[in-house]
Enzyme design. Structure first.
Site, PDB file in Angstrom:
ATOM      1  N   GLU A  60      -1.468  -3.917  -7.324  1.00  0.00           N
ATOM      2  CA  GLU A  60      -2.643  -4.710  -6.963  1.00  0.00           C
ATOM      3  C   GLU A  60      -2.544  -6.193  -7.335  1.00  0.00           C
ATOM      4  OE1 GLU A  60      -4.653  -3.626  -4.851  1.00  0.00           O
ATOM      5  OE2 GLU A  60      -4.300  -1.459  -4.967  1.00  0.00           O
ATOM      6  N   HIS A 100      -0.030  -5.241   1.035  1.00  0.00           N
ATOM      7  CA  HIS A 100       0.468  -3.996   0.431  1.00  0.00           C
ATOM      8  C   HIS A 100       1.673  -3.432   1.185  1.00  0.00           C
ATOM      9  CE1 HIS A 100      -2.070  -2.924  -2.934  1.00  0.00           C
ATOM     10  NE2 HIS A 100      -3.194  -2.998  -2.249  1.00  0.00           N
ATOM     11  N   HIS A 159      -5.132  -8.645   2.340  1.00  0.00           N
ATOM     12  CA  HIS A 159      -4.815  -7.847   1.161  1.00  0.00           C
ATOM     13  C   HIS A 159      -4.114  -6.540   1.548  1.00  0.00           C
ATOM     14  CE1 HIS A 159      -5.621  -6.265  -2.974  1.00  0.00           C
ATOM     15  NE2 HIS A 159      -5.619  -5.117  -2.311  1.00  0.00           N
ATOM     16  N   GLU A 160      -4.730  -5.793   2.456  1.00  0.00           N
ATOM     17  CA  GLU A 160      -4.133  -4.499   2.827  1.00  0.00           C
ATOM     18  C   GLU A 160      -2.777  -4.701   3.505  1.00  0.00           C
ATOM     19  OE1 GLU A 160      -5.508  -2.290   1.260  1.00  0.00           O
ATOM     20  OE2 GLU A 160      -7.458  -3.245   0.962  1.00  0.00           O
TER      21      GLU A 160
HETATM   22  N1  BES Z   1      -5.298   0.447  -2.705  1.00  0.00           N
HETATM   23  C1  BES Z   1      -6.563  -0.136  -2.887  1.00  0.00           C
HETATM   24  C2  BES Z   1      -7.676   0.873  -2.910  1.00  0.00           C
HETATM   25  C3  BES Z   1      -7.580   1.928  -3.997  1.00  0.00           C
HETATM   26  C4  BES Z   1      -7.096   1.626  -5.260  1.00  0.00           C
HETATM   27  C5  BES Z   1      -7.993   3.201  -3.731  1.00  0.00           C
HETATM   28  C6  BES Z   1      -7.017   2.628  -6.226  1.00  0.00           C
HETATM   29  C7  BES Z   1      -7.922   4.192  -4.697  1.00  0.00           C
HETATM   30  C8  BES Z   1      -7.418   3.903  -5.952  1.00  0.00           C
HETATM   31  C9  BES Z   1      -6.868  -1.191  -1.826  1.00  0.00           C
HETATM   32  O1  BES Z   1      -5.755  -1.941  -1.464  1.00  0.00           O
HETATM   33  C10 BES Z   1      -7.825  -2.188  -2.414  1.00  0.00           C
HETATM   34  O2  BES Z   1      -7.469  -2.816  -3.365  1.00  0.00           O
HETATM   35  N2  BES Z   1      -9.005  -2.313  -1.834  1.00  0.00           N
HETATM   36  C11 BES Z   1     -10.009  -3.255  -2.269  1.00  0.00           C
HETATM   37  C12 BES Z   1      -9.983  -4.492  -1.410  1.00  0.00           C
HETATM   38  C13 BES Z   1      -9.345  -5.677  -1.940  1.00  0.00           C
HETATM   39  C14 BES Z   1      -9.571  -6.883  -1.061  1.00  0.00           C
HETATM   40  C15 BES Z   1      -9.502  -6.001  -3.376  1.00  0.00           C
HETATM   41  C16 BES Z   1     -11.359  -2.630  -2.063  1.00  0.00           C
HETATM   42  O3  BES Z   1     -11.429  -1.561  -1.469  1.00  0.00           O
HETATM   43  O4  BES Z   1     -12.350  -3.199  -2.477  1.00  0.00           O
HETATM   44 ZN    ZN Z   2      -5.150  -3.260  -2.991  1.00  0.00          ZN
END
Ligand code: BES
Ligand code: ZN
Length: 625
Positions: A340, A321, A317-318
């Site tokens: 997302e 991005h 996922h990361e």
């Molecule tokens: N970019 C996001 C994290 C985020 C979003 C931080 C909005 C602050 C505001 C990151 O890519 C993300 O989506 N993380 C998810 C993991 C994913 C596998 C769904 C998480 O941290 O759970």
């Molecule tokens: Zn994300």
């Protein structure tokens, strides 16, 4: 996560600027469109934008402050007289131009969660501004950890979390995803620590404690990141590797063994990886997210170190991005699904290519479960892909709508057009819009031109409108149904028909179940179970003692719903140790459903709160009042 509607009103000074600047003519070289509509940044008011940042900083662990000078190259309209930056709780010491001459500045009235506009007067030839400042103890992006809060318990640790609008709490910046800049930095940390940023990074400590960084590709402010700690590095391939505390490194290397394969798979799907290196930084457990896609250096929670590589879809996922989000960026937080939803789609495609369709269908099916559950609790207007977060914290947009409804929308396009055409469309989309910020409306325009009109395939009437601008989930949404989950669901039915847990173990060969089958199993158990059932499930399957954070957290929720006491000491230590908001919120929410649970939650929270990052503690403060 939870919605809190707070209306903000602009102070009169700002209102005057708006009306003054709205009669300015536009400048072709500045993409004003992208910044004009971002309600979460004051930057647009000045009509001048930053193009490059030079950051010179000293990290003071004793004072828990950063002392820094941020120097900006700026681009402005010939007649623009000011530049406006976002700040939050910063102490601004001085502002000078390239000739070291003082520039008058003003910090406007603080706005709840947006912080303060820093308005700087420019002279006609100002091209450079230099701001000397220090952060405040309460800087919301920063978490200062004592040695005790790290894995190795010897050195202190610092990390930042800038997304969505917290970069402004550690650096005065135009904190809008529609404004991009390159940067370089010089950072001084205590000599026994190493500093890392979302940039080209050192791989070893040096004797001076001074580290230099360069980010040559333009990025938005929410991708600024810094970490400092006792960290070591080992490569996985010539362009990827892992940073972690010494005692964590080997486990992390094992867990992320397939990292290079993920990168090359991603490239074969949607084009070249454009950022040079892709490294992972494993943070202490208080990191409030699963992962954060800081360019060149993803920040990750240690809770994905399951020991069996079963939670690495988060890395996919990361990594994804690096295309959706970091190359092609949502223009405002109302367009968050462009970051997302695309990333979840891309993540599952990577996992499918590496581990098969059944694997990615399990991920997709868990997504659908989560989406359906969240649809029941969200206000209808927050269930559109295109959000309206004006006057609210953009954090409110971080729901499964952007992620999972976004995913199912893209998957339904894939199914309508076929994979080949859809993949070509996406690949072109990433390359044609690289380093650009995109609004939902711009995406629709591109989609119409490059996919729908190109291939002349009839879509159901109102298809786009239903997915993007209408509440809820369209009736004809794809629904994944992996074979393995059908078996899991059968096992649950049998249990309810009085099959014992150990019979189930034999009958359904649960020894061979994967993490995702267990997550499905535990989360689909009926809400009400008696203590005999819980005890025997626990005895046979060992959920309370599970070292897998995802399995434990769904089991902990079931335990709370049924007041299953043997799990409570484990829940307590999990809540104290882990700061990942995705785990904390459902558990505290389940606890506060009863008076007794609420009392217990508050006692645990008292001990746990000092370990949480602001992002987590602010959500839980609100939950527990
Ligand atoms: N970019 C996001 C994290 C985020 C979003 C931080 C909005 C602050 C505001 C990151 O890519 C993300 O989506 N993380 C998810 C993991 C994913 C596998 C769904 C998480 O941290 O759970
Ligand atoms: Zn994300």
């Amino acid at each position: 996560m939870k919605s809190f509607y707070r209306s903000i009103s602009l102070p009169t000074t700002l209102a005057v600027f708006i009306s003054f600047f709205s009669c300015q003519t536009s400048n072709d070289s500045i993409n004003m469109d992208a910044i004009n509509n971002d309600s979460h940044s004051f930057a647009r008011l000045g009509q001048s934008i930053i193009t490059h940042l030079n950051w010179d900083a000293r990290i003071d662990f004793n004072k828990k402050k950063i002392f820094a000078t941020a120097t900006y190259q700026i681009k402005k309209l010939p007649n623009a007289k000011i530049i406006v930056l976002d700040t939050k709780n910063l102490n601004i010491r001085s502002v000078v131009n390239g000739n070291n001459e003082t520039l008058p500045f003003e910090l406007l009235e603080p706005q709840h969660f947006l912080g303060q506009a820093l308005k700087i007067q420019l002279s006609s030839n100002t091209k450079l501004i230099s701001i000397t400042y220090e952060t405040n103890k309460s800087a919301e992006a920063l978490q200062w950890l004592s040695p005790q809060q790290t894995a190795d318990k010897t050195f202190p640790f610092l990390f930042t979390q800038s997304q969505a609008i917290l970069a402004r709490s550690w650096i005065p910046i135009q904190d809008s995803p529609g404004i991009r800049f390159t940067y370089d930095a010089k950072v001084e940390v205590p000599k026994n620590l190493i500093a890392l940023m979302s940039a080209n990074n050192p791989t070893k400590k040096n004797d001076s404690g001074i580290y230099n960084f360069k980010m040559e590709q333009p990025i938005p402010a929410y991708l600024l990141a810094l970490s400092a700690g006792d960290l070591v590095y080992k490569p996985i391939s010539d362009r990827s590797g892992v940073y972690a505390e010494p005692s964590v490194l080997d486990d992390a290397l094992y867990e992320f063994e397939d990292l290079e394969k993920m990168i090359s798979t991603a490239e074969s799907l949607y084009g070249e990886y454009k950022w040079g290196k892709y490294d992972l930084l494993v943070l202490p457990p208080s990191f409030p997210f699963g992962g954060m896609e800081n360019p060149k250096l993803t920040f990750a929670t240690p809770t994905i170190l399951a020991g069996d590589k079963s939670l690495t879809s988060l890395v996919a996922h990361e990594l994804a991005h690096s295309w959706s989000g970091n190359l092609v960026t949502n223009a405002t937080w109302d367009d968050f699904w462009l970051n997302e939803g695309f990333t979840v789609y891309f993540e599952y495609r990577i996992m499918e290519a590496l581990y098969g369709r059944e694997y990615s269908e399990m991920l997709a099916s868990l997504s659908m479960n989560g989406l359906k559950e969240e649809l029941e609790s969200l206000p209808a207007e927050d269930t559109r892909l295109k959000l309206n977060l004006k006057g609210r914290n953009p954090d409110d947009g971080m729901t499964s709508i952007a992620y999972d409804k976004g995913y199912f929308f893209l998957r339904s396009l894939e199914e309508k057009f076929g994979r080949e055409k859809f993949d070509l469309f996406l690949k072109t989309y990433f390359s044609q819009n690289a380093y650009q910020s995109i609004t939902t409306e711009k995406f629709i325009e591109i989609l119409n031109k490059q996919l729908i009109e190109e291939y002349q395939i009839d879509l159901p009437k109102d298809f786009l409108n239903e997915w993007i601008y209408t509440h809820g989930l369209p009736n004809d949404s794809p629904t994944p149904s992996p074979e393995k989950f059908k078996t899991v669901d059968k096992a649950i039915l049998q249990l309810l028909k009085n099959m014992t847990a150990s019979q189930m173990k034999d009958e359904f060969k649960t020894d061979q179940w994967s993490t995702h089958e267990w997550i499905q199993f535990v989360s689909e158990l009926p809400n009400q179970l008696d203590s005999v059932q819980l005890r025997s499930l626990d005895e046979v399957f060992g959920f309370t003692k599970s070292q897998n954070s995802e399995i434990f957290s769904v089991w902990a929720k079931v335990s709370i719903q049924n007041n299953y006491q043997p799990c409570y000491p484990y829940i307590e230590s999990f809540l104290i140790k882990t700061g990942r908001r995705k785990f904390l919120m459902p558990l505290y929410t389940a606890l506060i459903q009863t008076e007794e649970g609420k009392k217990w939650a508050k006692e645990v929270y008292k001990k746990a709160r000092p370990n949480y990052h602001y992002v987590a503690s602010s959500s839980i403060d609100e939950l527990l009042e």
